[in-house]
Design an enzyme around this catalytic site. Sequence first.
Site, PDB file in Angstrom:
ATOM      1  N   ARG A 202      -0.135  -9.556  13.407  1.00 23.33           N
ATOM      2  CA  ARG A 202      -0.705  -8.491  12.566  1.00 23.33           C
ATOM      3  C   ARG A 202      -1.603  -9.085  11.483  1.00 23.33           C
ATOM      4  NH1 ARG A 202       4.671  -5.790  10.976  1.00 23.33           N
ATOM      5  NH2 ARG A 202       3.436  -4.538   9.531  1.00 23.33           N
TER       6      ARG A 202
ATOM      7  N   ARG B 216      11.656  -6.351   4.697  1.00 23.32           N
ATOM      8  CA  ARG B 216      11.579  -4.920   5.021  1.00 23.32           C
ATOM      9  C   ARG B 216      12.175  -4.659   6.411  1.00 23.32           C
ATOM     10  NH1 ARG B 216       5.693  -2.116   4.853  1.00 23.32           N
ATOM     11  NH2 ARG B 216       5.456  -2.934   6.950  1.00 23.32           N
TER      12      ARG B 216
ATOM     13  N   LYS C  46       0.825  -1.215   0.000  1.00 25.35           N
ATOM     14  CA  LYS C  46       0.000   0.000   0.000  1.00 25.35           C
ATOM     15  C   LYS C  46       0.860   1.268   0.000  1.00 25.35           C
ATOM     16  CE  LYS C  46      -2.144  -1.013   3.877  1.00 25.35           C
ATOM     17  NZ  LYS C  46      -1.605  -2.305   4.308  1.00 25.35           N
TER      18      LYS C  46
ATOM     19  N   ARG D 270      -9.245   0.620   9.407  1.00 27.46           N
ATOM     20  CA  ARG D 270      -8.802  -0.738   9.698  1.00 27.46           C
ATOM     21  C   ARG D 270      -9.805  -1.497  10.556  1.00 27.46           C
ATOM     22  NH1 ARG D 270      -2.909   0.002   9.046  1.00 27.46           N
ATOM     23  NH2 ARG D 270      -1.863  -1.991   9.345  1.00 27.46           N
TER      24      ARG D 270
ATOM     25  N   ARG E 273      11.925  -1.121  11.702  1.00 31.19           N
ATOM     26  CA  ARG E 273      10.632  -1.298  12.368  1.00 31.19           C
ATOM     27  C   ARG E 273      10.625  -2.591  13.162  1.00 31.19           C
ATOM     28  NH1 ARG E 273       5.634  -0.077   8.364  1.00 31.19           N
ATOM     29  NH2 ARG E 273       4.669  -1.404   9.951  1.00 31.19           N
TER      30      ARG E 273
HETATM   31  P1  ADP Z   1       1.383  -2.293   7.895  1.00 35.25           P
HETATM   32  O1  ADP Z   1       0.269  -2.018   6.921  1.00 35.25           O
HETATM   33  O2  ADP Z   1       2.604  -2.816   7.253  1.00 35.25           O
HETATM   34  O3  ADP Z   1       0.935  -3.096   9.083  1.00 35.25           O
HETATM   35  P2  ADP Z   1       1.249   0.414   8.914  1.00 35.25           P
HETATM   36  O4  ADP Z   1       2.404   1.311   8.805  1.00 35.25           O
HETATM   37  O5  ADP Z   1       0.034   0.728   8.103  1.00 35.25           O
HETATM   38  O6  ADP Z   1       1.875  -0.973   8.505  1.00 35.25           O
HETATM   39  O7  ADP Z   1       0.782   0.248  10.428  1.00 35.25           O
HETATM   40  C1  ADP Z   1       1.683  -0.098  11.444  1.00 35.25           C
HETATM   41  C2  ADP Z   1       0.942  -0.301  12.760  1.00 35.25           C
HETATM   42  O8  ADP Z   1       0.307   0.950  13.152  1.00 35.25           O
HETATM   43  C3  ADP Z   1      -0.200  -1.305  12.717  1.00 35.25           C
HETATM   44  O9  ADP Z   1       0.243  -2.631  12.934  1.00 35.25           O
HETATM   45  C4  ADP Z   1      -1.104  -0.792  13.879  1.00 35.25           C
HETATM   46  O10 ADP Z   1      -0.593  -1.184  15.129  1.00 35.25           O
HETATM   47  C5  ADP Z   1      -0.958   0.716  13.791  1.00 35.25           C
HETATM   48  N1  ADP Z   1      -2.020   1.291  12.952  1.00 35.25           N
HETATM   49  C6  ADP Z   1      -1.880   1.847  11.717  1.00 35.25           C
HETATM   50  N2  ADP Z   1      -3.068   2.262  11.229  1.00 35.25           N
HETATM   51  C7  ADP Z   1      -3.999   1.952  12.175  1.00 35.25           C
HETATM   52  C8  ADP Z   1      -5.416   2.100  12.270  1.00 35.25           C
HETATM   53  N3  ADP Z   1      -6.136   2.631  11.272  1.00 35.25           N
HETATM   54  N4  ADP Z   1      -6.034   1.672  13.401  1.00 35.25           N
HETATM   55  C9  ADP Z   1      -5.346   1.143  14.404  1.00 35.25           C
HETATM   56  N5  ADP Z   1      -4.016   0.951  14.379  1.00 35.25           N
HETATM   57  C10 ADP Z   1      -3.335   1.338  13.281  1.00 35.25           C
END
Ligand code: ADP
Length: 192
Positions: free
Chosen positions: A146, A128, A14, A89, A134
């Site tokens: 996750r 990654r 994404k 999410r 991270r």
């Molecule tokens: P990825 O899609 O690779 O998991 P992101 O950078 O989108 O990585 O998100 C990293 C973390 O941030 C998620 O695992 C979650 O803990 C938190 N996070 C991101 N967006 C949301 C959201 N919309 N609601 C709740 N937690 C979120």
Amino acid sequence: MINLILFGPPGSGKGTQASKLVEQYNLMHISTGDLFRYEMGNDTPLGKEAKSYISKGELVPDSVTIGMLKNKVNANPDVPGFIFDGFPRTVNQAEALDEFLGSKNEKVTALISLGVKDEELISRLLERGKTSGRADDSDESIIKNRLEVYKSETTPVFDYYNEKMMARKVDGHGTIAQIFTRLCHVIDEVAV
Ligand code: ADP
């Protein structure tokens, strides 16, 4: 105004695709993950709270996430549209987004879901993790958590927009350029 939700599991590409799409369509990219990482990097109270969830591979509570997202949108009133990456999410976040955009006489244009099989996601995320710094990408059990959270909490968001005939699927396997071309085809159809 174009408001796209770029949807898909962790590691589905994404962020990579969003940065290409913003150039193509002149939209603003809002990644809730990036916003949380910025806050964590600055060790703010919000960052500290987020970290306690993110480090375990759990979702940050909706109350925190929705407020942060609204602030970011409100801070950018003059853009031609947004690409939401990593948000919504949960179905609760989706309802909040619809209500929020509705209050501005705007709406979600479409949700586009990138499909990638689990084995590929795990290997992409571990790869990654070698360079991203991270912590949530470096540990296979956190990655698996996750993916579990994605299946239980986040896939219902696809169904929520699918019932409104607003969801589209794109194959997320292949080269970055191939996937970008597929996404552009869908966006050119939905954003007319
Ligand atoms: P990825 O899609 O690779 O998991 P992101 O950078 O989108 O990585 O998100 C990293 C973390 O941030 C998620 O695992 C979650 O803990 C938190 N996070 C991101 N967006 C949301 C959201 N919309 N609601 C709740 N937690 C979120």
